[in-house]
Design a protein around this motif. Structure first.
Motif, PDB file in Angstrom:
ATOM      1  N   GLU A  85       0.837  -1.196   0.000  1.00  0.00           N
ATOM      2  CA  GLU A  85       0.000   0.000   0.000  1.00  0.00           C
ATOM      3  C   GLU A  85       0.871   1.245   0.000  1.00  0.00           C
ATOM      4  O   GLU A  85       1.702   1.440   0.885  1.00  0.00           O
ATOM      5  CB  GLU A  85      -0.939   0.037   1.203  1.00  0.00           C
ATOM      6  CG  GLU A  85      -1.883   1.228   1.129  1.00  0.00           C
ATOM      7  CD  GLU A  85      -2.894   1.274   2.249  1.00  0.00           C
ATOM      8  OE1 GLU A  85      -3.816   2.099   2.165  1.00  0.00           O
ATOM      9  OE2 GLU A  85      -2.754   0.494   3.207  1.00  0.00           O
ATOM     10  N   SER A  88       0.227   4.568   3.052  1.00  0.00           N
ATOM     11  CA  SER A  88      -0.642   3.718   3.860  1.00  0.00           C
ATOM     12  C   SER A  88      -1.262   4.432   5.052  1.00  0.00           C
ATOM     13  O   SER A  88      -2.375   4.090   5.469  1.00  0.00           O
ATOM     14  CB  SER A  88       0.152   2.507   4.364  1.00  0.00           C
ATOM     15  OG  SER A  88       1.331   2.931   5.030  1.00  0.00           O
ATOM     16  N   SER A  91      -3.541   2.667   7.747  1.00  0.00           N
ATOM     17  CA  SER A  91      -3.868   1.345   7.197  1.00  0.00           C
ATOM     18  C   SER A  91      -5.268   0.870   7.580  1.00  0.00           C
ATOM     19  O   SER A  91      -5.559  -0.330   7.506  1.00  0.00           O
ATOM     20  CB  SER A  91      -2.835   0.288   7.658  1.00  0.00           C
ATOM     21  OG  SER A  91      -1.542   0.619   7.231  1.00  0.00           O
ATOM     22  N   THR A  94      -7.424  -0.481   4.637  1.00  0.00           N
ATOM     23  CA  THR A  94      -6.753  -1.641   4.067  1.00  0.00           C
ATOM     24  C   THR A  94      -7.160  -2.933   4.765  1.00  0.00           C
ATOM     25  O   THR A  94      -7.019  -4.022   4.199  1.00  0.00           O
ATOM     26  CB  THR A  94      -5.228  -1.457   4.184  1.00  0.00           C
ATOM     27  OG1 THR A  94      -4.922  -0.106   3.882  1.00  0.00           O
ATOM     28  CG2 THR A  94      -4.496  -2.379   3.240  1.00  0.00           C
ATOM     29  N   ARG A  95      -7.668  -2.822   5.972  1.00  0.00           N
ATOM     30  CA  ARG A  95      -8.087  -4.018   6.686  1.00  0.00           C
ATOM     31  C   ARG A  95      -9.157  -4.791   5.912  1.00  0.00           C
ATOM     32  O   ARG A  95      -9.242  -6.019   6.038  1.00  0.00           O
ATOM     33  CB  ARG A  95      -8.580  -3.658   8.081  1.00  0.00           C
ATOM     34  CG  ARG A  95      -7.455  -3.230   9.019  1.00  0.00           C
ATOM     35  CD  ARG A  95      -7.970  -2.685  10.332  1.00  0.00           C
ATOM     36  NE  ARG A  95      -6.863  -2.352  11.222  1.00  0.00           N
ATOM     37  CZ  ARG A  95      -6.478  -3.107  12.253  1.00  0.00           C
ATOM     38  NH1 ARG A  95      -7.115  -4.241  12.524  1.00  0.00           N
ATOM     39  NH2 ARG A  95      -5.463  -2.740  13.013  1.00  0.00           N
ATOM     40  N   TYR A 110       2.219  -7.997   4.169  1.00  0.00           N
ATOM     41  CA  TYR A 110       1.671  -6.656   3.937  1.00  0.00           C
ATOM     42  C   TYR A 110       2.825  -5.664   3.994  1.00  0.00           C
ATOM     43  O   TYR A 110       3.619  -5.672   4.932  1.00  0.00           O
ATOM     44  CB  TYR A 110       0.619  -6.315   4.989  1.00  0.00           C
ATOM     45  CG  TYR A 110       0.140  -4.880   4.946  1.00  0.00           C
ATOM     46  CD1 TYR A 110      -0.328  -4.310   3.757  1.00  0.00           C
ATOM     47  CD2 TYR A 110       0.143  -4.083   6.088  1.00  0.00           C
ATOM     48  CE1 TYR A 110      -0.776  -3.000   3.720  1.00  0.00           C
ATOM     49  CE2 TYR A 110      -0.309  -2.775   6.066  1.00  0.00           C
ATOM     50  CZ  TYR A 110      -0.762  -2.239   4.872  1.00  0.00           C
ATOM     51  OH  TYR A 110      -1.201  -0.931   4.834  1.00  0.00           O
ATOM     52  N   PRO A 112       3.288  -1.766   3.937  1.00  0.00           N
ATOM     53  CA  PRO A 112       2.851  -0.370   3.917  1.00  0.00           C
ATOM     54  C   PRO A 112       4.027   0.550   3.614  1.00  0.00           C
ATOM     55  O   PRO A 112       5.110   0.399   4.189  1.00  0.00           O
ATOM     56  CB  PRO A 112       2.321  -0.149   5.342  1.00  0.00           C
ATOM     57  CG  PRO A 112       3.119  -1.105   6.181  1.00  0.00           C
ATOM     58  CD  PRO A 112       3.452  -2.282   5.304  1.00  0.00           C
ATOM     59  N   ASP A 114       5.115   4.582   3.472  1.00  0.00           N
ATOM     60  CA  ASP A 114       4.662   5.895   3.903  1.00  0.00           C
ATOM     61  C   ASP A 114       5.869   6.748   4.268  1.00  0.00           C
ATOM     62  O   ASP A 114       6.966   6.220   4.508  1.00  0.00           O
ATOM     63  CB  ASP A 114       3.715   5.765   5.109  1.00  0.00           C
ATOM     64  CG  ASP A 114       2.791   6.966   5.257  1.00  0.00           C
ATOM     65  OD1 ASP A 114       1.702   6.950   4.655  1.00  0.00           O
ATOM     66  OD2 ASP A 114       3.166   7.924   5.953  1.00  0.00           O
ATOM     67  N   ALA A 123       0.787   1.538  12.917  1.00  0.00           N
ATOM     68  CA  ALA A 123      -0.012   0.583  12.139  1.00  0.00           C
ATOM     69  C   ALA A 123       0.550  -0.822  12.282  1.00  0.00           C
ATOM     70  O   ALA A 123      -0.206  -1.800  12.418  1.00  0.00           O
ATOM     71  CB  ALA A 123      -0.036   1.001  10.670  1.00  0.00           C
TER      72      ALA A 123
END
Length: 325
Positions: A85, A88, A91, A94-95, A110, A112, A114, A123
């Motif tokens: 992502e 992110s 997040s 995104t869940r 996963y 993320p 950022d 997160a």
């Protein structure tokens, strides 16, 4: 047990250097402007979270509605083992994808990405508690400068770029970003892209100029960032927030308009900036899209649009694309 690791791809002086460069360039240009990424200090991030809950600001709710309805379909179409992502943040949305891919049984990691280390760590901590067995690999990076996607992750990968953030880039920047992203993807990978759609200008302007004045405070917070980081002398009360619809470009512009003639010292970049009464500093563009335009921009960058979804009111678009030769 969920594992969390963090990779830092930004040098320690990245933000200070980038801010100085943006301010020198943007405040000495004939039409003054600054990129919207400088809104997001701690206070700015809090204000944006407040904005997403305002009745006028529909994009967050509309995108969440699509993800709620289509997450299982997205998971089945991508069978992603890694979810990446970009931007992110917390997040939270995104869940829905994590849950769908987890239920399908394909998800392993996963990633993320950022610019905020604190957001990535927070997160990561919450996901570690809520998703046992999920590997979380945070990447501290400014993806608008370089993507830096980790290569050694389970394939196929699903890259999510949500929230309509693509619209903060002008057409040339969008083309460069999508082309660079395509170069990092392989056959079998997918791109999930959120885009706000063209609609009644009155609805759009209200979303960026709410009646409670939260967006105005958010816009002016940029001046507080400059005061703190560059020892500037901006008086936020000497500017008013403006949101307008640019029909030719089909984007919203946020601006700060000087209410009087003024000279503002910015010692951090050795500048004194002059503003005429009524002169404006553009702080954000937020482009709005049509399906055919999204498909065309993706195709130019080397993607094929495979799925297109909107919320029931047709306010927001979510597209699923794959890289093609």
């Amino acid at each position: 047990m969920t594992s969390f690791e963090l990779t830092r791809l930004l040098p320690s002086d990245h933000f200070a250097r980038a801010l100085r460069e943006d301010v020198r360039r943007g405040l000495t240009a004939p039409a003054k402007s600054l990129p919207p990424k400088w809104f997001y200090d701690k206070r700015g991030s809090e204000l944006f979270e407040d904005i997403t809950r305002l009745p006028e600001y529909y994009p967050t709710r509309a995108e969440r509605a699509i993800l709620t309805a289509r997450a299982d379909e997205i998971a089945a179409a991508t069978k992603a083992r890694t979810l990446v992502e970009l931007g992110s943040g917390s997040s939270e949305k995104t869940r829905l994808l994590l849950d769908a891919l987890g239920a399908l049984g394909t998800l392993r990691e996963y990633v993320p990405v950022d610019v905020s280390e604190s957001a990535l760590r927070e997160a990561g901590r919450r996901l570690a508690e809520d998703y046992p067995g999920l590997a979380v690999h945070g990447v501290l990076n400014d993806f608008t400068a370089s993507l830096g996607l980790p290569g050694e992750v389970p394939a196929p990968r699903l890259v999510a770029f949500l929230g309509g953030t693509l619209g903060n880039l002008n057409p040339a920047e969008r083309s460069a970003f999508l082309t660079a992203l395509r170069a990092e993807l392989s056959p079998g990978d997918s791109l999930l892209l959120g885009t706000d759609l063209v609609k009644d200008p009155a609805v759009l302007v209200a979303a960026y100029d709410d009646s409670a004045g939260v967006t105005a405070e958010f816009d002016k917070n940029l001046l507080n960032v400059l005061n703190r980081e560059l020892d500037a002398g901006f008086d936020p009360e000497a500017f008013e927030h403006v949101a307008l619809w640019n029909a030719e470009q089909e984007w919203i512009e946020m601006r700060l308009r000087s209410v009087r003639a003024q000279r503002v010292p910015v010692p951090g970049v050795e500048l004194t900036v002059e503003f005429a009464e009524g002169e404006e500093l553009r702080t954000e563009i937020s482009a709005k899209f049509r399906r055919e335009g999204v498909a065309a921009e993706l195709a130019t960058a080397g993607f094929a649009l495979r799925h297109w979804w909107t919320d029931p009111e047709g306010r927001f678009g979510l597209s699923l694309a794959e890289p093609v030769d």
